[in-house]
Design a protein around this motif. Structure first.
Motif, PDB file in Angstrom:
ATOM      1  N   LYS A  24       0.823  -1.223   0.000  1.00  0.00           N
ATOM      2  CA  LYS A  24       0.000   0.000   0.000  1.00  0.00           C
ATOM      3  C   LYS A  24       0.852   1.267   0.000  1.00  0.00           C
ATOM      4  N   LEU A  25       2.022   1.197   0.646  1.00  0.00           N
ATOM      5  CA  LEU A  25       2.867   2.373   0.826  1.00  0.00           C
ATOM      6  C   LEU A  25       4.030   2.435  -0.168  1.00  0.00           C
ATOM      7  N   PHE A  26       4.104   1.446  -1.073  1.00  0.00           N
ATOM      8  CA  PHE A  26       5.141   1.419  -2.103  1.00  0.00           C
ATOM      9  C   PHE A  26       6.547   1.330  -1.500  1.00  0.00           C
ATOM     10  N   VAL A  27       6.659   0.500  -0.455  1.00  0.00           N
ATOM     11  CA  VAL A  27       7.954   0.245   0.181  1.00  0.00           C
ATOM     12  C   VAL A  27       8.115  -1.267   0.337  1.00  0.00           C
ATOM     13  N   THR A  28       9.238  -1.680   0.878  1.00  0.00           N
ATOM     14  CA  THR A  28       9.467  -3.105   1.094  1.00  0.00           C
ATOM     15  C   THR A  28       8.911  -3.536   2.451  1.00  0.00           C
ATOM     16  N   ARG A  29       8.700  -4.844   2.591  1.00  0.00           N
ATOM     17  CA  ARG A  29       8.274  -5.374   3.880  1.00  0.00           C
ATOM     18  C   ARG A  29       9.349  -5.106   4.932  1.00  0.00           C
ATOM     19  N   GLN A  30      10.608  -5.153   4.517  1.00  0.00           N
ATOM     20  CA  GLN A  30      11.702  -4.900   5.442  1.00  0.00           C
ATOM     21  C   GLN A  30      11.641  -3.469   5.997  1.00  0.00           C
ATOM     22  N   ALA A  31      11.234  -2.524   5.165  1.00  0.00           N
ATOM     23  CA  ALA A  31      11.095  -1.139   5.634  1.00  0.00           C
ATOM     24  C   ALA A  31      10.027  -1.062   6.720  1.00  0.00           C
ATOM     25  N   VAL A  32       8.892  -1.703   6.490  1.00  0.00           N
ATOM     26  CA  VAL A  32       7.814  -1.720   7.485  1.00  0.00           C
ATOM     27  C   VAL A  32       8.307  -2.372   8.768  1.00  0.00           C
ATOM     28  N   SER A  33       9.022  -3.467   8.639  1.00  0.00           N
ATOM     29  CA  SER A  33       9.562  -4.162   9.808  1.00  0.00           C
ATOM     30  C   SER A  33      10.518  -3.256  10.592  1.00  0.00           C
ATOM     31  N   ARG A  34      11.399  -2.556   9.892  1.00  0.00           N
ATOM     32  CA  ARG A  34      12.351  -1.653  10.566  1.00  0.00           C
ATOM     33  C   ARG A  34      11.624  -0.507  11.259  1.00  0.00           C
ATOM     34  N   TRP A  35      10.552   0.010  10.645  1.00  0.00           N
ATOM     35  CA  TRP A  35       9.770   1.070  11.292  1.00  0.00           C
ATOM     36  C   TRP A  35       9.159   0.551  12.584  1.00  0.00           C
ATOM     37  N   GLU A  36       8.543  -0.632  12.497  1.00  0.00           N
ATOM     38  CA  GLU A  36       7.853  -1.189  13.663  1.00  0.00           C
ATOM     39  C   GLU A  36       8.821  -1.586  14.776  1.00  0.00           C
ATOM     40  N   GLY A  38      11.468   0.131  15.411  1.00  0.00           N
ATOM     41  CA  GLY A  38      12.081   1.368  15.873  1.00  0.00           C
ATOM     42  C   GLY A  38      13.492   1.592  15.352  1.00  0.00           C
ATOM     43  N   GLU A  39      13.885   0.826  14.347  1.00  0.00           N
ATOM     44  CA  GLU A  39      15.227   0.972  13.778  1.00  0.00           C
ATOM     45  C   GLU A  39      15.327   2.208  12.887  1.00  0.00           C
ATOM     46  N   THR A  40      14.239   2.515  12.185  1.00  0.00           N
ATOM     47  CA  THR A  40      14.187   3.686  11.308  1.00  0.00           C
ATOM     48  C   THR A  40      12.797   4.315  11.415  1.00  0.00           C
ATOM     49  N   VAL A  41      12.680   5.484  10.816  1.00  0.00           N
ATOM     50  CA  VAL A  41      11.401   6.202  10.761  1.00  0.00           C
ATOM     51  C   VAL A  41      11.145   6.524   9.291  1.00  0.00           C
ATOM     52  N   PRO A  42       9.900   6.436   8.837  1.00  0.00           N
ATOM     53  CA  PRO A  42       9.610   6.777   7.438  1.00  0.00           C
ATOM     54  C   PRO A  42      10.033   8.214   7.114  1.00  0.00           C
ATOM     55  N   ASN A  43      10.460   8.433   5.876  1.00  0.00           N
ATOM     56  CA  ASN A  43      10.801   9.797   5.469  1.00  0.00           C
ATOM     57  C   ASN A  43       9.519  10.627   5.354  1.00  0.00           C
ATOM     58  N   ILE A  44       9.663  11.911   5.177  1.00  0.00           N
ATOM     59  CA  ILE A  44       8.504  12.814   5.200  1.00  0.00           C
ATOM     60  C   ILE A  44       7.502  12.485   4.089  1.00  0.00           C
ATOM     61  N   GLU A  45       7.988  12.125   2.907  1.00  0.00           N
ATOM     62  CA  GLU A  45       7.056  11.785   1.823  1.00  0.00           C
ATOM     63  C   GLU A  45       6.255  10.537   2.163  1.00  0.00           C
ATOM     64  N   THR A  46       6.906   9.564   2.774  1.00  0.00           N
ATOM     65  CA  THR A  46       6.205   8.340   3.167  1.00  0.00           C
ATOM     66  C   THR A  46       5.239   8.632   4.304  1.00  0.00           C
ATOM     67  N   LEU A  47       5.627   9.504   5.227  1.00  0.00           N
ATOM     68  CA  LEU A  47       4.702   9.894   6.303  1.00  0.00           C
ATOM     69  C   LEU A  47       3.439  10.531   5.724  1.00  0.00           C
ATOM     70  N   LYS A  48       3.598  11.335   4.682  1.00  0.00           N
ATOM     71  CA  LYS A  48       2.430  11.950   4.029  1.00  0.00           C
ATOM     72  C   LYS A  48       1.524  10.875   3.417  1.00  0.00           C
ATOM     73  N   ILE A  49       2.140   9.881   2.785  1.00  0.00           N
ATOM     74  CA  ILE A  49       1.355   8.793   2.184  1.00  0.00           C
ATOM     75  C   ILE A  49       0.626   8.005   3.275  1.00  0.00           C
ATOM     76  N   ILE A  50       1.335   7.711   4.364  1.00  0.00           N
ATOM     77  CA  ILE A  50       0.715   6.982   5.479  1.00  0.00           C
ATOM     78  C   ILE A  50      -0.447   7.798   6.045  1.00  0.00           C
ATOM     79  N   SER A  51      -0.232   9.094   6.221  1.00  0.00           N
ATOM     80  CA  SER A  51      -1.263   9.980   6.756  1.00  0.00           C
ATOM     81  C   SER A  51      -2.522   9.937   5.896  1.00  0.00           C
ATOM     82  N   THR A  52      -2.340  10.067   4.597  1.00  0.00           N
ATOM     83  CA  THR A  52      -3.477  10.063   3.674  1.00  0.00           C
ATOM     84  C   THR A  52      -4.126   8.683   3.584  1.00  0.00           C
ATOM     85  N   THR A  53      -3.320   7.664   3.469  1.00  0.00           N
ATOM     86  CA  THR A  53      -3.830   6.303   3.290  1.00  0.00           C
ATOM     87  C   THR A  53      -4.614   5.812   4.506  1.00  0.00           C
ATOM     88  N   PHE A  54      -4.102   6.137   5.700  1.00  0.00           N
ATOM     89  CA  PHE A  54      -4.710   5.594   6.912  1.00  0.00           C
ATOM     90  C   PHE A  54      -5.449   6.647   7.753  1.00  0.00           C
TER      91      PHE A  54
END
Length: 147
Positions: A24-36, A38-54
């Motif tokens: 849904k967010l046009f990223v890899t599963r590994q990116a989602v795993s790293r976010w969850e 706490g290893e990384t945080v989505p960049n601002i463009e991805t945060l905007k997509i998450i905000s709109t999508t959810f």
């Protein structure tokens, strides 16, 4: 709640796997795993997509690091349900949904807003005179009225 917890909560609430959320967010599963994790945080463009999508504000996604207040009336914006929206339905974290609707300001005159606030905020413990004095002192300090 921090960003990693919020992202996991959103994913679980929407009954998505990490793979499905990644798609849904046009990223890899590994990116989602790293976010969850706490290893990384989505960049601002991805945060905007998450905000709109959810349908969640970026401030909420980041764990509410800022205490938001409406820059027109002074109301605390503690929940996404009271944050205003732009015409494209994205959040506008500067105003409440009663002062800014579909990209338009409701109050163009401070006296109109003061009359509304006095009528709705005065009570047995906060007389109309006290309310008018309080809001007359506070409202001009908000960004919308500084123009």
């Amino acid at each position: 709640m921090n960003t990693s917890e919020m992202l996991k909560k959103i994913r679980i609430k929407n009954e998505l796997t990490q793979d499905e959320m990644a798609e849904k967010l046009f990223v890899t599963r590994q990116a989602v795993s790293r976010w969850e994790n706490g290893e990384t945080v989505p960049n601002i463009e991805t945060l905007k997509i998450i905000s709109t999508t959810f349908n969640v504000s970026i401030n909420t996604l980041l764990g509410k690091p800022r205490k938001l207040i409406c820059q027109c009336c002074g109301m605390p914006l503690e929940d996404d349900e009271v944050i205003s929206r732009e015409k494209d339905n994205s959040f506008n974290e500067e105003y409440c949904k009663w002062c800014f609707i579909d990209g338009e300001f409701v109050y163009k005159d401070m006296n109109e807003l003061l009359d509304f606030l006095v009528g709705h905020m005065s009570n047995d413990n906060f007389s109309p005179e006290q309310a008018r004095k309080y809001f007359s002192d506070m409202i001009p300090k908000l960004n919308y009225w500084k123009k």
